[in-house]
Design a protein around this motif. Structure first.
Motif: not given
Length: 313
Positions: A2-9, A11-16, A43-58
């Motif tokens: 289970r993981a928190v995922k960012i979708k459309n700004g 946060f929700g719980l999902s499978d990963a 979540a606001r799209g202002a601080y993306p994850a650096p390369p090599g890290w998940p971009d949808d799991i905060p």
């Protein structure tokens, strides 16, 4: 997992997919993870994850146990904590072994989860960037937050004369308890308690750089937080008059090598103080992973004292 995922700004719980150990990476089963303002910015799209890290799991900091050491020198079952580039708000994560720190036996998982990012930021900003010295007068704005409480303690540990700016008077006693020798003030009292060698700016906003006028000669303003706004005006002659410097710093976007060096600094200089109880991690609230959306609401609300932490198990 289970993981928190960012979708459309939001946060929700999902499978990963479960991560796997690969090369110099260790798989850690996460027991607790700290929340940071960067999660809201991502979540606001202002601080993306650096390369090599998940971009949808905060999530930027973890505490847990090693599951797959992959011959890195760590052993299965070792309790560890780390600053990561993203993906902390999940049940497992793959982390470069060089970023891991041992959790002292005296520190529980929740407090360990709030230590790596806040205290890395405080050490790097105050010691490495601003060059804090014994006897310096240091103002920390927004001092009741997770990074603010770390800044106060690191400044005090370095021998500085600390002034903590806390907007809500009802939080003053708790902040004072962290650093008994500190002067705790409201924002409208900051100027009268100067001048300062270092001002730590954790709030931001268009007027934050007015504090240049309160610097001693060769003083420094260290900009770490911009929650109240990312743009500010500066009267340049005020900076020139004091021969001052404005510094800025973040941890997330740095390379693994740079983060590993910082992890080594924390191991050398701060872990002993944490283990001995001379540093502590104030925790505002703890939420189970299932209540992650509520935890983010709390993160974005006023009146917090210390860290918000997600508990995975």
């Amino acid at each position: 997992m289970r993981a928190v995922k960012i979708k459309n700004g939001t946060f929700g719980l999902s499978d990963a997919p479960d991560p796997a150990a690969d090369g110099d990476h260790v798989v850690v089963r996460i027991r607790a993870a700290g929340l940071n303002a960067a999660d809201l910015q991502q979540a606001r799209g202002a601080y993306p994850a650096p390369p090599g890290w998940p971009d949808d799991i905060p999530g930027l900091e973890i505490a847990g146990v090693v599951e797959q050491p992959a011959g890195t020198g760590w052993a299965a079952g070792d309790r560890v904590m780390a600053v990561v580039g993203g993906g902390a708000h999940a049940e497992r994560i793959a982390v470069p072994a060089s970023l891991l720190l041992p959790i002292p036996d005296s520190v529980d998982d929740v407090r360990a989860a709030g230590f790596p990012e806040a205290f890395s930021t405080a050490w790097d900003g105050l010691v490495e960037q601003a060059g804090v010295r014994p006897g310096d007068r240091v103002l920390v704005t927004g001092a009741a937050g997770g990074v603010g409480t770390a800044m106060l303690q690191v400044a005090a540990l370095a021998g500085a004369d600390v002034v903590a700016s806390v907007r809500r008077p009802e939080s003053h006693a708790a902040v004072q308890a962290l650093v008994p020798d500190a002067t705790v003030v409201t924002p409208d009292q900051e100027e009268e308690n100067g001048p300062y060698d270092i001002v730590v700016e954790l709030v931001g906003g268009k007027d934050c750089l007015r504090r240049v006028r309160w610097l001693k000669p060769y003083g420094r303003i260290l900009v770490i937080g911009v929650g109240a706004g990312e743009e500010a005006s500066l009267r340049l002659f005020d900076l020139m008059r004091v021969r001052g410097r404005v510094l800025g710093s973040t941890i997330r976007a740095r390379s693994t090598v740079e983060k590993a060096v910082l992890a080594t600094r924390l191991r050398e200089w701060l872990l002993g103080a944490l283990a001995a109880g001379r540093l502590t991690v104030p925790v505002d609230s703890v939420y189970p992973l299932e209540q992650a959306p509520e935890a983010y609401v709390r993160l974005g609300s006023p009146g917090k004292l210390g860290k918000i932490v997600l508990r995975m198990e």
